[in-house]
Design a protein around this motif. Structure first.
Motif, PDB file in Angstrom:
ATOM      1  N   SER A   2       5.345  -4.542  14.389  1.00 60.68           N
ATOM      2  CA  SER A   2       5.462  -5.865  13.789  1.00 60.68           C
ATOM      3  C   SER A   2       4.883  -5.859  12.376  1.00 60.68           C
ATOM      4  O   SER A   2       3.981  -5.094  12.054  1.00 60.68           O
ATOM      5  N   ASP A   5       7.511  -9.860   6.650  1.00 65.40           N
ATOM      6  CA  ASP A   5       8.542  -9.570   5.658  1.00 65.40           C
ATOM      7  C   ASP A   5       8.373 -10.545   4.494  1.00 65.40           C
ATOM      8  O   ASP A   5       8.778 -11.705   4.582  1.00 65.40           O
ATOM      9  N   ARG A 162       8.359  -9.924  11.650  1.00 69.31           N
ATOM     10  CA  ARG A 162       9.449  -9.069  12.109  1.00 69.31           C
ATOM     11  C   ARG A 162       8.944  -8.157  13.202  1.00 69.31           C
ATOM     12  O   ARG A 162       7.775  -7.832  13.198  1.00 69.31           O
ATOM     13  N   PRO A 163       9.693  -7.770  14.179  1.00 71.06           N
ATOM     14  CA  PRO A 163      11.144  -7.825  14.181  1.00 71.06           C
ATOM     15  C   PRO A 163      11.720  -9.169  14.614  1.00 71.06           C
ATOM     16  O   PRO A 163      12.901  -9.429  14.399  1.00 71.06           O
ATOM     17  N   CYS A 164      10.940 -10.031  15.241  1.00 71.94           N
ATOM     18  CA  CYS A 164      11.445 -11.343  15.634  1.00 71.94           C
ATOM     19  C   CYS A 164      10.270 -12.306  15.748  1.00 71.94           C
ATOM     20  O   CYS A 164       9.114 -11.901  15.730  1.00 71.94           O
TER      21      CYS A 164
END
Length: 180
Positions: A2, A5, A162-164
């Motif tokens: 993680s 971003d 990120r990633p989510c």
């Protein structure tokens, strides 16, 4: 792994905080204050803040009011997640959930394990979704609230994570209601 971003814009979410306690007042609610501090430091919006006694129906009704409010994206409750007879927050949450976020309790236990060892087994922290709103039930300890925010909620409520993250799927939480 993680990461944040930096090319993505930060998007604040609107968060309500409910302290569940038979004894706390606005002046001595340290757990609610810890959450509010983290929310504001992260540049999110404190949409509402309340204190209610350990009464299952009262808690569930407040959760339902906030779920129905289009100006609230997230509800954080603190208190009532233990094992005693008056600890009914988890049951009130489950009365409202459409879907449970099963991994939240597990991840919270892993975070707690590193701080309090086997005592982490006494927490019933839980999370779910209802009406397009996230609901999280945290223990009543200020330290547990800070740990949950710092290790899980803060990153997941940062759109740049990120990633989510929870923010990017927020608009889709209630898509089943819009289907024909």
């Amino acid at each position: 792994m993680s990461r944040i971003d930096q090319s993505r814009e930060f998007l604040p979410v609107r968060i309500a905080v409910l302290t569940v306690s038979d004894t706390r007042t606005p002046e001595d609610d340290r757990s609610g204050a810890a959450l509010v501090e983290r929310i504001e430091q992260a540049r999110h919006v404190l949409a509402d803040r309340r204190i209610l006694p350990d009464e299952r129906e009262m808690i569930a009704e407040q959760l339902r009011r906030w779920v129905a409010d289009p100006d609230i994206d997230v509800v954080l409750t603190t208190g009532g997640t233990g094992l005693t007879g008056r600890d009914v927050t988890v049951e009130a949450h489950r009365d409202v959930y459409e879907k449970e976020i099963d991994a939240f309790g597990t991840i919270f236990a892993l975070v707690s394990w590193q701080k309090i060892g086997t005592s982490a087994v006494q927490s019933r922290a839980t999370a779910g979704v209802a009406g397009g709103t996230y609901l999280f039930a945290l223990p009543g300890s200020p330290s547990a609230c800070r740990d949950a925010w710092d290790a899980i909620l803060g990153p997941q409520f940062d759109y740049r994570h990120r990633p989510c993250n929870f923010v990017e799927i927020l608009p889709r939480l209630d898509e089943h209601r819009r289907r024909k």
